[in-house]
Design a protein around this motif. Structure first.
Motif, mmCIF file in Angstrom:
data_model
loop_
_atom_site.group_PDB
_atom_site.id
_atom_site.type_symbol
_atom_site.label_atom_id
_atom_site.label_comp_id
_atom_site.label_asym_id
_atom_site.label_seq_id
_atom_site.Cartn_x
_atom_site.Cartn_y
_atom_site.Cartn_z
ATOM 1 N N LYS A 19 -6.001 7.309 -4.116
ATOM 2 C CA LYS A 19 -7.123 7.254 -3.166
ATOM 3 C C LYS A 19 -7.547 5.812 -2.903
ATOM 4 C CE LYS A 19 -8.923 11.850 -4.230
ATOM 5 N NZ LYS A 19 -10.057 12.624 -4.786
ATOM 6 N N VAL A 20 -7.537 5.030 -4.010
ATOM 7 C CA VAL A 20 -7.873 3.606 -3.827
ATOM 8 C C VAL A 20 -6.855 2.951 -2.881
ATOM 9 C CG1 VAL A 20 -8.027 1.367 -4.964
ATOM 10 C CG2 VAL A 20 -9.088 3.381 -6.003
ATOM 11 N N LYS A 21 -5.574 3.263 -3.095
ATOM 12 C CA LYS A 21 -4.531 2.688 -2.238
ATOM 13 C C LYS A 21 -4.662 3.206 -0.810
ATOM 14 C CE LYS A 21 -1.559 0.445 -3.441
ATOM 15 N NZ LYS A 21 -1.473 -1.021 -3.442
ATOM 16 N N GLU A 22 -5.008 4.498 -0.689
ATOM 17 C CA GLU A 22 -5.173 5.056 0.662
ATOM 18 C C GLU A 22 -6.332 4.378 1.379
ATOM 19 O OE1 GLU A 22 -5.550 9.187 0.007
ATOM 20 O OE2 GLU A 22 -3.374 9.560 -0.020
ATOM 21 N N ARG A 23 -7.429 4.185 0.629
ATOM 22 C CA ARG A 23 -8.545 3.458 1.259
ATOM 23 C C ARG A 23 -8.112 2.047 1.647
ATOM 24 N NH1 ARG A 23 -11.603 5.810 -2.940
ATOM 25 N NH2 ARG A 23 -11.626 3.808 -4.054
ATOM 26 N N GLY A 24 -7.345 1.404 0.774
ATOM 27 C CA GLY A 24 -6.834 0.081 1.119
ATOM 28 C C GLY A 24 -5.941 0.114 2.341
ATOM 29 N N THR A 25 -5.130 1.191 2.408
ATOM 30 C CA THR A 25 -4.247 1.323 3.578
ATOM 31 C C THR A 25 -5.064 1.490 4.852
ATOM 32 O OG1 THR A 25 -2.551 2.332 2.189
ATOM 33 C CG2 THR A 25 -2.381 2.667 4.576
ATOM 34 N N LEU B 84 -0.512 -3.276 -7.117
ATOM 35 C CA LEU B 84 -1.943 -3.068 -7.357
ATOM 36 C C LEU B 84 -2.607 -4.433 -7.474
ATOM 37 C CD1 LEU B 84 -1.825 -0.151 -9.985
ATOM 38 C CD2 LEU B 84 -2.202 0.000 -7.526
ATOM 39 N N PHE B 85 -3.578 -4.702 -6.559
ATOM 40 C CA PHE B 85 -4.251 -6.002 -6.568
ATOM 41 C C PHE B 85 -5.767 -5.860 -6.471
ATOM 42 C CE2 PHE B 85 -2.783 -4.829 -2.396
ATOM 43 C CZ PHE B 85 -3.903 -4.946 -1.593
ATOM 44 N N ARG B 86 -6.212 -4.635 -6.171
ATOM 45 C CA ARG B 86 -7.658 -4.416 -6.131
ATOM 46 C C ARG B 86 -8.155 -4.151 -7.549
ATOM 47 N NH1 ARG B 86 -5.563 -1.762 -1.716
ATOM 48 N NH2 ARG B 86 -6.254 -2.614 0.323
ATOM 49 N N ALA B 87 -9.341 -4.581 -7.835
ATOM 50 C CA ALA B 87 -9.897 -4.430 -9.201
ATOM 51 C C ALA B 87 -10.062 -2.969 -9.582
ATOM 52 C CB ALA B 87 -11.247 -5.149 -9.288
ATOM 53 N N GLU B 88 -10.486 -2.157 -8.618
ATOM 54 C CA GLU B 88 -10.680 -0.737 -8.886
ATOM 55 C C GLU B 88 -9.357 -0.065 -9.239
ATOM 56 O OE1 GLU B 88 -12.606 3.225 -6.666
ATOM 57 O OE2 GLU B 88 -12.430 1.286 -5.612
ATOM 58 N N ALA B 89 -8.286 -0.427 -8.510
ATOM 59 C CA ALA B 89 -6.977 0.164 -8.794
ATOM 60 C C ALA B 89 -6.460 -0.297 -10.130
ATOM 61 C CB ALA B 89 -6.010 -0.191 -7.676
ATOM 62 N N GLU C 257 0.823 -1.211 0.000
ATOM 63 C CA GLU C 257 0.000 0.000 0.000
ATOM 64 C C GLU C 257 0.859 1.265 0.000
ATOM 65 O OE1 GLU C 257 -3.057 -0.276 -0.501
ATOM 66 O OE2 GLU C 257 -3.573 -2.322 0.079
ATOM 67 N N LEU C 258 1.684 1.400 1.043
ATOM 68 C CA LEU C 258 2.419 2.661 1.168
ATOM 69 C C LEU C 258 3.449 2.840 0.057
ATOM 70 C CD1 LEU C 258 2.934 2.741 5.036
ATOM 71 C CD2 LEU C 258 1.195 3.905 3.654
ATOM 72 N N LEU C 259 4.191 1.762 -0.231
ATOM 73 C CA LEU C 259 5.144 1.882 -1.338
ATOM 74 C C LEU C 259 4.428 2.100 -2.667
ATOM 75 C CD1 LEU C 259 7.931 -0.756 -0.511
ATOM 76 C CD2 LEU C 259 8.037 1.732 -0.355
ATOM 77 N N GLY C 260 3.268 1.459 -2.814
ATOM 78 C CA GLY C 260 2.475 1.692 -4.042
ATOM 79 C C GLY C 260 2.058 3.142 -4.169
ATOM 80 N N ILE C 261 1.567 3.692 -3.039
ATOM 81 C CA ILE C 261 1.185 5.119 -3.051
ATOM 82 C C ILE C 261 2.398 5.979 -3.356
ATOM 83 C CG2 ILE C 261 0.378 6.995 -1.587
ATOM 84 C CD1 ILE C 261 -1.390 4.948 -0.156
ATOM 85 N N SER C 262 3.544 5.613 -2.727
ATOM 86 C CA SER C 262 4.759 6.400 -2.953
ATOM 87 C C SER C 262 5.165 6.370 -4.420
ATOM 88 C CB SER C 262 5.885 5.865 -2.077
ATOM 89 O OG SER C 262 7.085 6.558 -2.362
ATOM 90 N N HIS C 263 5.135 5.198 -5.037
ATOM 91 C CA HIS C 263 5.510 5.096 -6.454
ATOM 92 C C HIS C 263 4.529 5.861 -7.330
ATOM 93 C CE1 HIS C 263 8.879 2.432 -5.948
ATOM 94 N NE2 HIS C 263 8.137 1.484 -5.307
ATOM 95 N N ILE C 264 3.259 5.783 -6.998
ATOM 96 C CA ILE C 264 2.260 6.499 -7.816
ATOM 97 C C ILE C 264 2.459 8.004 -7.697
ATOM 98 C CG2 ILE C 264 -0.203 6.962 -8.058
ATOM 99 C CD1 ILE C 264 -0.696 4.046 -7.217
ATOM 100 N N LYS C 265 2.720 8.435 -6.447
ATOM 101 C CA LYS C 265 2.952 9.873 -6.272
ATOM 102 C C LYS C 265 4.229 10.316 -6.982
ATOM 103 C CE LYS C 265 0.292 10.685 -2.088
ATOM 104 N NZ LYS C 265 0.314 11.200 -0.718
ATOM 105 N N GLU C 266 5.242 9.438 -6.931
ATOM 106 C CA GLU C 266 6.454 9.768 -7.679
ATOM 107 C C GLU C 266 6.168 9.816 -9.175
ATOM 108 O OE1 GLU C 266 9.550 10.594 -6.907
ATOM 109 O OE2 GLU C 266 9.031 10.687 -4.758
ATOM 110 N N ALA C 267 5.341 8.901 -9.605
ATOM 111 C CA ALA C 267 4.950 8.946 -11.023
ATOM 112 C C ALA C 267 4.184 10.225 -11.342
ATOM 113 C CB ALA C 267 4.098 7.720 -11.349
ATOM 114 N N ASN C 268 3.318 10.658 -10.410
ATOM 115 C CA ASN C 268 2.569 11.894 -10.590
ATOM 116 C C ASN C 268 3.515 13.092 -10.638
ATOM 117 O OD1 ASN C 268 0.523 13.714 -10.821
ATOM 118 N ND2 ASN C 268 -0.473 13.226 -8.889
ATOM 119 N N VAL C 269 4.524 13.057 -9.769
ATOM 120 C CA VAL C 269 5.518 14.139 -9.774
ATOM 121 C C VAL C 269 6.255 14.162 -11.112
ATOM 122 C CG1 VAL C 269 7.672 14.914 -8.722
ATOM 123 C CG2 VAL C 269 5.757 14.190 -7.280
ATOM 124 N N ASN C 270 6.655 13.006 -11.595
ATOM 125 C CA ASN C 270 7.369 12.944 -12.876
ATOM 126 C C ASN C 270 6.469 13.367 -14.026
ATOM 127 O OD1 ASN C 270 10.063 11.988 -12.167
ATOM 128 N ND2 ASN C 270 9.046 10.086 -11.531
#
Length: 574
Positions: free
Chosen positions: A176-182, A111-116, A53-66
């Motif tokens: 947000k999906v990852k945060e909800r999962g977290t 990412l393992f949730r269907a929504e994500a 969860e947290l590393l996934g969020i971190s990577h996504i945010k890093e991707a968003n930054v990039n």
């Protein structure tokens, strides 16, 4: 529970203590293991939440930054004053795009949730469109070189901005999906922590309850046997030697104590039985000493012994002078016409006991006497016949019967009384003989007293006769001694009993020297001569001389038998 308690009571004290301490340690270990398991589970969940969860969020945010870096580098490329700056800006765009792709690659693994996953696919499509727009804008900037107005219009267009915003919104939705999962994972962790706390409290309370129950169980398993043993010891101290000793089969300290108390009980029982036996033997022995004849002794024996040993029937047989044993006394005895009261050696149990000189014990005999009372009668359960022996001689036989088997102490009383009975009978027999001898002695003394009186009278008469004889003898002696001729008195054997001085002087002997000698030594051959004949006399020095001899017999006196008086005188030679 009772069966469990009885089972635990058989354990050793060390085992019980080990079980008690081990149970506490086991509860602590269980609580620790459970806590360790829950901590490991929570750690795994936290690591999973961090990794997924947290590393996934971190990577996504890093991707968003990039993604934002791509837009900024594109704008820098548009306003670059020269080609070199434009190339650096393009390199930044490529670098941000590459980092975006790397971060999304890492995020895709988490990412393992269907929504994500659905949001990621939509992001890929929007990102692809945005990358196409970026490439188109950079192509316009390259063609227009120093005047990128068309590129600026394209970058500021709604299509370009919409594609970038769409990609950015897709990343936000994935975050947000990852945060909800977290948050969900965090709630699960909190729930696990609460469950762990509840389980720990439950285990603790359960362990405390189990420890209390086990402590009570162990305490009761120690207290109850001790209480039972204490009650048994108190009963023994109160004099109940037959008190039941519990737990002698326990293989623990209680069993050792119980068996030790059992040994003490046996010693106490034996001492009590010995006291009981000695007390009855002493009482009965004292009573037997009062007997003055065999009938009284037999009556006292059966009347004292039967109640002491609980016998309902008793009989005492005493030997007579003809080798038979006659009934002298009975206890609860009823005469029967078909039963004999006298037995010879080997006849019946009494005679058999005499012949074997040993005790006979019968259990539940059939066709035997019946013990009766005013309320009824019944056969005995046990019969014992004992010989009364003194110096290997059977003086009597004691027979006892009881409704109950004779115990060891009853038999011990009987065995201990046999020497007392035999001694009493022997003393009584001697006393009776002494009385008879005393009576005979008194009668003989009376006879001897009468004889002594008669002898005394005879003695007086004899003394008178002796005095008279002595006087007569003295008178004759004076005649003999004063006779003018020699006088000798000799017995029938020729032994000189008396010689007067004239005879002693005639034959040359000193006074009294001829007494006890033989007539032959002074008058050889005088037996062949009659009175008046001349014979030769022999002087002490051996010379002979003629003498005139005359004899006369004397009557027997004083037990001397026949004696001879010899008168001699010297005769002149022709």
């Amino acid at each position: 529970m009772k069966a469990l308690l009885n089972f635990v009571e058989r354990f050793k004290l060390t085992t019980k203590l080990v079980i008690g301490f081990s149970s506490g340690i086991l509860v602590a270990v269980l609580i620790g293991l459970q806590a360790q398991s829950n901590l490991s589970h929570m750690q795994g969940e936290m690591e999973k939440m961090y990794e997924m969860e947290l590393l996934g969020i971190s990577h996504i945010k890093e991707a968003n930054v990039n993604l934002a870096y791509m837009g900024r580098a594109l704008r820098q490329m548009m306003i670059a004053p020269d080609g070199q700056s434009r190339d650096r800006a393009r390199a930044h765009v490529d670098q941000a795009r590459s980092a975006l792709h790397d971060e999304m690659a890492q995020a895709r693994k988490r990412l393992f949730r269907a929504e994500a996953i659905e949001g990621l696919e939509k992001f890929q499509r929007n990102l692809a469109r945005y990358n196409e727009n970026v490439e188109h804008a950079m192509g316009l900037i390259e063609r227009e070189s120093l005047n990128p107005s068309a590129a600026a219009k394209f970058v500021a267009s709604a299509e370009f901005i919409a594609s970038g915003n769409a990609a950015d919104e897709d990343l936000d939705r994935i975050v947000k999906v990852k945060e909800r999962g977290t948050r969900s994972a965090l709630e699960l962790v909190r729930a696990d922590v609460a469950a762990t706390q509840r389980m720990a409290v439950g285990l603790l309370l359960g362990g405390i309850l189990a420890a209390i129950l086990l402590g009570v169980l162990i305490g009761l398993s120690i207290q109850r046997p001790n209480e039972r043993l204490r009650n048994s010891v108190e009963e023994l101290a109160a004099g109940n030697v037959e008190a039941q000793i519990p737990h002698t089969d326990y293989p623990n300290e209680i069993g050792i104590m119980a068996r030790a108390i059992g040994v003490l009980q046996d010693i106490y029982r034996k001492a009590n039985d010995q006291h009981w036996v000695k007390s009855h033997v002493s009482d009965i022995g004292a009573a037997l000493q009062q007997a003055e004849d065999f009938a009284a002794l037999a009556r006292i024996a059966v009347s004292k012994i039967a109640p002491a040993i609980g016998a309902g029937h008793g009989a005492f047989y005493v030997a007579d002078g003809e080798g038979r044993y006659n009934l002298l006394a009975g206890y609860g005895y009823r005469e029967r016409k078909h039963l004999s009261n006298s037995f010879a050696v080997g006849e019946g149990l009494v005679g058999q006991c005499v012949m074997e000189k040993s005790t006979i014990v019968l259990t539940a005999p059939k066709d035997y006497i019946r013990i009766g009372s005013g309320l009824g009668e019944g056969p005995p359960a046990s019969i014992i016949v004992l010989p009364v022996i003194h110096d290997d001689r059977v003086l009597g036989v004691l027979e006892m019967a009881s409704f109950q088997p004779f115990k060891d102490r009853e038999q011990a009383v009987l065995e201990a009384l046999l020497p007392t009975l035999s001694t009493g009978m022997e003393i009584l027999d001697r006393n009776l003989r002494t009385r008879e001898l005393l009576a005979a002695t008194q009668e003989q003394a009376e006879r001897m007293e009468k004889q002594a009186a008669q002898l005394e009278e005879q003695q007086v008469e004899m003394e008178a006769q002796q005095a008279e004889l002595l006087e007569t003898e003295n008178w004759f002696r004076s005649i003999i001694e004063t006779a003018p001729d020699g006088m000798l008195v000799a017995d029938s054997g020729g032994r000189i009993l008396l010689a007067n001085p004239n005879a002693e002087g005639l034959f040359g002997y000193s006074p009294g020297e001829l007494i006890g000698g033989d007539v032959e030594q002074v008058m050889p051959g005088h037996h062949a001569m009659d009175s008046g004949h001349e014979v030769k006399g022999r002087h002490k020095d051996g010379t002979t001389f003629p003498i005139a001899l005359s004899t006369s017999p004397l009557p027997p006196r004083g037990g001397r038998g026949k004696c001879l008086s010899i008168s001699v005188r010297a005769r002149q030679a022709a």
